[in-house]
Design a protein around this motif. Structure first.
Motif, PDB file in Angstrom:
ATOM      1  N   PHE A 198      -9.873  -8.473  -2.344  1.00 33.31           N
ATOM      2  CA  PHE A 198      -8.757  -9.371  -2.060  1.00 33.31           C
ATOM      3  C   PHE A 198      -7.475  -8.703  -2.530  1.00 33.31           C
ATOM      4  O   PHE A 198      -7.426  -8.152  -3.633  1.00 33.31           O
ATOM      5  N   LEU A 199      -6.449  -8.751  -1.690  1.00 35.45           N
ATOM      6  CA  LEU A 199      -5.157  -8.151  -2.027  1.00 35.45           C
ATOM      7  C   LEU A 199      -4.097  -9.240  -2.109  1.00 35.45           C
ATOM      8  O   LEU A 199      -3.910 -10.008  -1.164  1.00 35.45           O
ATOM      9  N   SER A 200      -3.402  -9.294  -3.235  1.00 38.45           N
ATOM     10  CA  SER A 200      -2.236 -10.161  -3.348  1.00 38.45           C
ATOM     11  C   SER A 200      -1.039  -9.417  -2.742  1.00 38.45           C
ATOM     12  O   SER A 200      -1.138  -8.224  -2.429  1.00 38.45           O
ATOM     13  N   PRO A 201       0.100 -10.082  -2.554  1.00 39.20           N
ATOM     14  CA  PRO A 201       1.252  -9.378  -1.986  1.00 39.20           C
ATOM     15  C   PRO A 201       1.626  -8.112  -2.760  1.00 39.20           C
ATOM     16  O   PRO A 201       2.074  -7.130  -2.166  1.00 39.20           O
ATOM     17  N   GLU A 202       1.422  -8.117  -4.071  1.00 42.43           N
ATOM     18  CA  GLU A 202       1.786  -6.954  -4.876  1.00 42.43           C
ATOM     19  C   GLU A 202       0.932  -5.733  -4.567  1.00 42.43           C
ATOM     20  O   GLU A 202       1.364  -4.590  -4.772  1.00 42.43           O
ATOM     21  N   GLU A 203      -0.308  -5.949  -4.080  1.00 44.44           N
ATOM     22  CA  GLU A 203      -1.199  -4.818  -3.779  1.00 44.44           C
ATOM     23  C   GLU A 203      -1.075  -4.335  -2.327  1.00 44.44           C
ATOM     24  O   GLU A 203      -1.701  -3.349  -1.960  1.00 44.44           O
ATOM     25  N   MET A 204      -0.298  -5.031  -1.499  1.00 41.26           N
ATOM     26  CA  MET A 204      -0.209  -4.662  -0.085  1.00 41.26           C
ATOM     27  C   MET A 204       0.738  -3.480   0.128  1.00 41.26           C
ATOM     28  O   MET A 204       1.729  -3.318  -0.593  1.00 41.26           O
ATOM     29  N   SER A 205       0.431  -2.694   1.161  1.00 41.07           N
ATOM     30  CA  SER A 205       1.375  -1.675   1.608  1.00 41.07           C
ATOM     31  C   SER A 205       2.540  -2.380   2.301  1.00 41.07           C
ATOM     32  O   SER A 205       2.416  -3.534   2.736  1.00 41.07           O
ATOM     33  N   PRO A 206       3.692  -1.703   2.444  1.00 37.73           N
ATOM     34  CA  PRO A 206       4.832  -2.342   3.130  1.00 37.73           C
ATOM     35  C   PRO A 206       4.491  -2.812   4.546  1.00 37.73           C
ATOM     36  O   PRO A 206       4.870  -3.917   4.946  1.00 37.73           O
ATOM     37  N   SER A 207       3.756  -1.992   5.305  1.00 35.67           N
ATOM     38  CA  SER A 207       3.438  -2.382   6.679  1.00 35.67           C
ATOM     39  C   SER A 207       2.486  -3.570   6.708  1.00 35.67           C
ATOM     40  O   SER A 207       2.619  -4.470   7.546  1.00 35.67           O
TER      41      SER A 207
END
Length: 239
Positions: A215-224
């Motif tokens: 699971f990825l929170s917004p902080e772990e996401m790439s910009p795209s």
């Protein structure tokens, strides 16, 4: 993003991290006590017809079976979501990679046809790591995790928030009900050897499966990925 019940945003991150392994393990233990069996689901739908009264009776029987988390009308038939705890063997081109216990959700749609029924299936699986990361990285409640994951699986069956597929590892991301995305791969898993079904081709024995790895929170996401998750259609790709 859709709001969810039992949100506890004030639980410290360090406490979430220390408790996440035990909370995920508890969810797997509860699933094992209510483990589903697709063969019983298939047997319970053997007399399914298009008549509403018949479908209500069959639906009532289905809801009493272990592991059944949802029964709903679907076209002329029924849709059933079944939860099982299974050992998943992950393979690459060179053979077996590793084994792990996963929660497997199978949605089966049953459509009555003259003298028979047609079954179509898709799956979502969750690894223990994915459950731990949800506890650590989201504001989900620290109790009732299995019920929460049941709801996540049902939402994913609805192809909720298909946002991005990228990279050489074919990583696929789909929106979660909390602020974040599930990350995994589109795989195929096999039907059970004991299921009372007939298959027209060997391909029919393979079930499309979204294997959730984390699971990825917004902080772990790439910009795209973050832009796609926010709804930028120019960056949203279908899996």
């Amino acid at each position: 993003m859709t709001d969810c019940p039992d949100i506890h945003p004030l639980v410290p991150v360090h406490l979430r991290k220390s408790l996440s392994r035990g909370i995920a393990r508890e969810a797997f233990e509860l699933a094992a006590r209510d483990d589903g069996d697709m063969a019983r689901v298939i047997e319970a739908t053997a007399g399914l017809t298009r008549h509403a009264s018949n479908q209500r009776r069959v639906g009532t029987r289905l809801r009493k079976l272990p592991g059944v988390v949802r029964v709903a009308r679907s076209g002329d038939g029924l849709s059933v979501a079944l939860r099982t705890r299974r050992e998943m063997i992950l393979l690459d081109d060179e053979g077996e990679q590793f084994r792990e216990e996963v929660l497997v959700y199978t949605r089966v749609r049953v459509a009555p046809a003259p003298h028979r029924r047609r079954y179509s299936m898709v799956r979502v699986s969750f690894s223990p790591h994915a459950l731990q990361r949800l506890v650590q990285r989201s504001t989900c409640g620290l109790g009732g995790l299995l019920r929460l994951i049941d709801g996540e699986a049902i939402a994913l069956f609805g192809r909720r928030g298909l946002v991005e597929q990228s990279g050489p590892d074919r990583c696929c991301h789909r929106s979660a009900r909390y602020d974040g995305v599930w990350a995994g791969q589109m795989d195929h898993s096999m039907v059970g050897d004991h299921w009372p079904l007939r298959y027209e081709t060997d391909r029919d024995r393979r079930i499309p499966t979204f294997s959730v790895r984390t699971f990825l929170s917004p902080e772990e996401m790439s910009p795209s990925l973050w832009l796609a998750w926010q709804g930028d259609d120019s960056l949203s790709l279908a899996c």
